[in-house]
Design an enzyme around this catalytic site. Sequence first.
Site, short mmCIF file in Angstrom:
data_model
loop_
_atom_site.label_atom_id
_atom_site.label_comp_id
_atom_site.label_asym_id
_atom_site.label_seq_id
_atom_site.Cartn_x
_atom_site.Cartn_y
_atom_site.Cartn_z
CB SER A 123 25.37 24.85 32.12
OG SER A 123 24.75 25.93 32.77
CG ASN A 124 29.75 20.90 32.74
OD1 ASN A 124 30.35 21.42 31.80
ND2 ASN A 124 30.22 20.92 33.98
#
Length: 774
Positions: free
Chosen positions: A214-215
């Site tokens: 994820s970011n």
Amino acid sequence: MSGKLSALWGAALVGLVLAGGAQAAPAYKAKISRTAYGIPHVEAADYRGIGYGQAYAFTQDNLCLLADKVVTVNGERSKYFGPDGATTIAFAETKNLESDFFFRANLDVAALNTNFDKLSADYRNMVLGYVAGYNRFLRDTPKASLPAACRDAVWLRPITLDDMLRLNEERMIQASGGAWLRQVNAAAPPALKAQAALDAPGLPTEPEQFGLGSNGWAFGRDVTANKSGVLLGNPHFPWETTNRFYQVHLTIPGKLDVMGVTIGGAPGMSIGFNKDVAWTHTVSTDRHFTVFELSLDPADPTAYYVDGERLTMATKAVTVEVKDGPAQTRMAYSSIYGPMVVMPQVGVAWTAKTAYALRDANKNNVRSGDTWLGIARARSVGEIRAGITKTLGIPWVNTIASDRRGDVLYADITATPNVTAELSKTCAPPSGLGALAASARIFVLDGARSACNWQVAAGTPSPGLMPGDAMPAQVRTDYVANSNDSYWLANGRAPMAAFPPIVGPAANVQNLRTRSGLMEIEARLAGTDGLPGKSIDPAAVWEMLYRNRNLAADLAIPDLLKMCAEAPSGTSTAGKDVSLVDACTVLAQWDRRMNVDSRGAHLFVEFWRKADRIAGLWSTPFDAADPVHTPNGLNTTASSRLKTALADAVELLATKNVALDAPWGEVQYAVRGDQKIPVHGGEGTAGVLNAQQSAWVGSGLVPFHGSSYIQVVTFGAKGPVAEAILTYDQSTDLASPHYADQSKLHSTKGRVRLPFSAAEIAADKALKVTTIEE
């Protein structure tokens, strides 16, 4: 509806009433307003109504998906689908039989109910309403109108509170006990050769290898154009199973008003925003388990010693029904620490003298429900931090948040064993396997000494968890960011001090997505990225993510092309001499982006899948003083191995009959019925922020996890301002109008402006309103 199904539903309703406290049957009522792309806005007067409406809407779109998962967590897949079929547990494919044995042996429904009863009335009512909403849809929908995928299924039935608790437990242990499923199933005393011989492969060494990523970026008032918070939520999650996200808006006037996404089958909100805060999550580096080495009684391999006292393992005969075959039974073994485990290839084996047990920080963690409800109602990032610190209910993700005032939060506050660096050292087991903490981040402690168990800190909701105020967290006014590396570099300008190794490493090599994100952020703040100004606004955030830059290509291709010029051929792994002239020409002309019209991207993808594993790949080593830009430069002494990786890529694409310069969107695509929808983005291991992990299906790469829900949120005078995209759509039902609509929008880099206020919802041209009650 069959009489059997009606009877089951009636029994479920009775159970629901009793679970709520032996009172008269409660009333449920909800208004569901669907706007463009089928996004439901659920409004109710209370939490029972909210759960009721949320479940009804989700079930309309994903009945078969959730019903199938109910079969899984009840350990009945072999009964209905056969033992050799597969399902996904803890983000990995697992045979049905193994899944069934694990869930039947290791889910403690009585303990889950006990813990559930301790939660807030608001959350408990929301869960009870969810049960009623699912069952209402099933009861009222004619069989002919049910989705084709499960309308005739004998396993389709009403759900109960116990089903919801099992579903939650499966989500909680995905990065701990669930990831050890096969190792737990295979654990048996030396005499039981058949069970001990079961496949028990090693755990991945880092969360990225769980198939997760994820970011999360949050920008504060010092760097934003509107002096308020701006948040990017970009989880990289599976595109299938109940780990899919589902968009929803939940409103109880005066009590709750939150929008975003929930994990399939989870009441409430997982990632989202309200009028004052926006938040997201990324997978953390914490280990949420430890292994304990047990010293056994030489006369009995199921007895062990703690502080000299002889203890006997608990045993349980676990029987699984099998379709078209006899039931199968295995023994499950557990200690005071938890279930027994084996992983022979790294020395974790059950012998006459030694055995190993797993303790899971997220076992019976139902606190997460109140934790996320608290986040949904928070008014500032300070309230979020206080809530997650108190409950320790976040299972295995970092929390990144921004608020209206322009404060931002990074917090790695999760259910983590309270194991200090000193405890790991002084409690190294006699076997020497404590070294696994350094090589694989598997922390093995001496189970023969009670002093080596997790340390108990005052005030924690579950004994042995690390206190929330002792875990990494910071509130800032510039920015925080995380792309699944540790807490250490949550802000590129201010590395954090080291925490206990079980939380994560410090001053270490960062993954390419972390580096790419920090490069993008710092270039934006310096005004050197080609965009006007130096501040952050939502448009800039979308541009930064959707550039689809391949950082590995930027780092590797210049040196790779030099090697091509020196000797434009390579030897494949199969020993074939392969010309690299055309491949090098394509790579030289490629824009080093992962856009649908980028030509040659797939060639680099296949090259990098092998090149990234080459030892000594980089000529300039990692420098903790410059973690964003090091390591870099290809090591010329590895040129033959690099050319082999490129030769293998050329050979593979030839077997797939895919041209070296084909557009990326013709190679990577989502399949929706008979449609092939181009998908931009690329592999996170190559430093592509908009990560997509794909696998070959025929002559195309089909995504199976990656950018799933993307939201960019800020705050205006009238409320939150949010744009988002659910990359794989709201519904898993082929007949639904929302089975492919957002996929098509995402393909063009489009997004949806999310209506939040009552006026915005009412003005939506696609508005359809349904009211349900009972």
